[in-house]
Design an enzyme around this catalytic site. Structure first.
Site, PDB file in Angstrom:
ATOM      1  N   ASP A 231       2.544   2.061   3.204  1.00 51.56           N
ATOM      2  CA  ASP A 231       3.280   0.898   3.889  1.00 51.56           C
ATOM      3  C   ASP A 231       4.838   1.367   3.658  1.00 51.56           C
ATOM      4  O   ASP A 231       5.623   1.305   4.425  1.00 51.56           O
ATOM      5  CB  ASP A 231       3.167  -0.383   3.233  1.00 51.56           C
ATOM      6  CG  ASP A 231       1.757  -0.833   3.303  1.00 51.56           C
ATOM      7  OD1 ASP A 231       1.203  -0.564   4.192  1.00 51.56           O
ATOM      8  OD2 ASP A 231       1.555  -1.775   2.498  1.00 51.56           O
TER       9      ASP A 231
ATOM     10  N   HIS B 144       0.842  -1.188  -0.036  1.00 51.90           N
ATOM     11  CA  HIS B 144       0.062  -0.084  -0.026  1.00 51.90           C
ATOM     12  C   HIS B 144       0.890   1.245   0.061  1.00 51.90           C
ATOM     13  O   HIS B 144       2.021   1.260   0.597  1.00 51.90           O
ATOM     14  CB  HIS B 144      -0.829   0.235   1.151  1.00 51.90           C
ATOM     15  CG  HIS B 144      -1.765  -1.121   1.662  1.00 51.90           C
ATOM     16  ND1 HIS B 144      -1.325  -2.102   2.436  1.00 51.90           N
ATOM     17  CD2 HIS B 144      -2.925  -1.103   1.417  1.00 51.90           C
ATOM     18  CE1 HIS B 144      -2.235  -3.055   2.657  1.00 51.90           C
ATOM     19  NE2 HIS B 144      -3.212  -2.449   1.967  1.00 51.90           N
TER      20      HIS B 144
END
Ligand code: XLS
Ligand code: NI
Ligand code: NI
Length: 437
Positions: free
Chosen positions: A104, A101
């Site tokens: 992240d 993501h």
């Protein structure tokens, strides 16, 4: 700075008798099964969020994990340093792919512009490491659920500004996925669902989700992003009801909004069980409709009712997965992404290796067992024989569309009673499957 110093440079295939816990007993990347290497069949991917950002926190307490690469502050410098650690891990493991993501890999900034800038800086480091190692991006996605602005959901939020923010974030996430040569882009709903129908306009929310995905498809076309879009079903958690409930609901949604040519599914085991299905059911349903895109390989604890995201070690499960995946011609450009985390008690970095090795070995065995079942052909023959009444005569007329209620009434009036049924032989078949394990 190397982090995994107690782990050999390459996790090697040592065969089933190996006593070395840091070796593969079954996954031999170059072994050919049904004409393709195991690496090409399985396309293993490491999930950045769990493996490099997971802390082991749960609703009852903070993280326990020892992660030497997490500095005291979450800044870009630390994020870039973490990229090196991630690629050290994936290189040693021998996984060809990873997924992330946006949030992240890079910290969220104070403004959207700052977040974009942070992401660009880290993407540069990711690209360098991809080039150095040959490891590729299986898919990118956007985190549209952690920030408080997404409390009501993102594309299905009641707040139009939230929709706009999510759109801006996904636009950027598609761009960086393209920049990194990502082979897919995933939509997981996050909070796209409801807690209470009294305050919810379900029709409007789902219409908005359809609009959102069309915007993504249109933008991908505009910039020439060739990756496959994937939609990931999940029935609940964090919301009471998620609109992407299961494969059937997702396919119905994609068809209803005219998205079926652009989007396939990313099927996750623990989400299947939360929906009251087996993974095999979800894969079969997606596969038979032509929507099988990729999988998030994990497993739940059936005694706990939530998305525990454990590493898959059950060979019966991986055999079922691979049987269906082989039947529908494989996953590429999708893959087997370990959307899984180590238990809170397994707090040392080396546990991340044990977890992935176990998952990869379990899938390698599942692949080999499924290939053996297919080569033997007994199971296929049983199923074919079971439906053979549709191969000719009245059955063939039904399938071809020739038969009508009238013609079938005449047929049955003439015949009087049906040809006797045959046993389903479920127990015999279950015994047969066990002979290959
Ligand atoms: C959460 C989902 C998530 C997606 C990616 O339950 O599995 O991790 O795979 O957003
Ligand atoms: Ni997932
Ligand atoms: Ni999940």
């Amino acid at each position: 700075m190397a982090v995994f110093t107690d782990v050999p440079n390459k996790i090697a295939f040592e065969g089933p008798r190996s006593k070395n816990p840091l070796s593969f007993r079954h996954y031999d990347a170059n072994e050919v099964v049904e004409g393709k290497t195991m690496a090409d069949h399985l396309r293993f991917s490491v999930a950045y969020w769990h493996t490099f950002r997971g802390t082991g926190s749960d609703p009852f307490g903070p993280g326990t994990a020892v992660r030497p690469w997490e500095g005291p502050v979450d800044n870009v410098e630390n994020a870039v340093n973490r990229v090196k650690v991630a690629f050290e891990f994936m290189e040693k493991l021998g996984a060809g792919y990873y997924c992330f993501h946006d949030r992240d890999v890079a910290p969220e900034g104070k403004t959207l512009a700052e977040s974009h800038k942070n992401l660009d800086a880290v993407v540069k480091a990711l690209k360098d490491e991809q080039q150095r190692t040959g490891i590729k991006l299986l898919w990118g996605t956007a985190n549209l659920f952690s920030n408080p602005r997404y409390m009501h959901g993102a594309a299905t939020s009641c707040n139009a500004d939230t929709f706009a923010y999510a759109a801006a974030q996904v636009k950027k996430a598609i761009e960086v996925t393209q920049e990194l040569g990502g082979e897919n882009y995933v939509f997981w709903g996050g909070r796209e669902g409801y807690q209470n129908l009294f305050n919810t306009n379900m029709k409007r929310e789902i219409d908005h989700l359809g609009r959102f995905m069309h915007m993504a498809v249109e933008y991908a076309k505009e910039i020439g992003f060739k990756g496959q879009f994937l939609f990931e079903p999940k029935p609940k958690e964090p919301t009471k009801h998620q609109y992407d409930f299961d494969a059937a609901a997702c396919i119905a949604f994609l068809r209803a909004y005219g998205l079926e040519k652009h989007v396939k599914l990313n099927i996750e085991t623990n989400h299947a069980t939360l929906a009251g299905h087996t993974m095999m059911h979800e894969l079969e349903y997606a596969g038979m409709q032509g929507f099988l895109g990729s999988i998030d390989a994990n497993t739940g604890d059936l005694l706990l009712g939530w998305d525990t995201d454990q590493f898959p070690t059950d060979i019966y499960l991986t055999t079922q997965c691979m049987l269906v995946i082989l039947k529908y011609g494989g996953l590429a450009p999708g893959g087997v992404n370990f959307d899984a985390k180590v238990r809170r008690e397994s707090f040392e970095p080396v546990d991340l290796f044990h977890a992935h090795i176990g998952g990869m070995d379990a899938f390698a065995r599942g692949l080999k067992i499924a290939a053996a079942i297919r080569a033997d052909g007994q199971l296929d023959k049983i199923v074919q024989e079971r439906y053979s009444s549709f191969d000719s005569g009245v059955g063939a007329e039904i399938e071809s569309g020739k038969a009508t209620f009238k013609s079938l009434e005449k047929y049955m009036l003439d015949k009087g009673e049906i040809t006797p049924n045959k046993s389903g032989r479920q127990e015999m078949i279950e015994n047969l499957i066990n002979t290959y394990l």
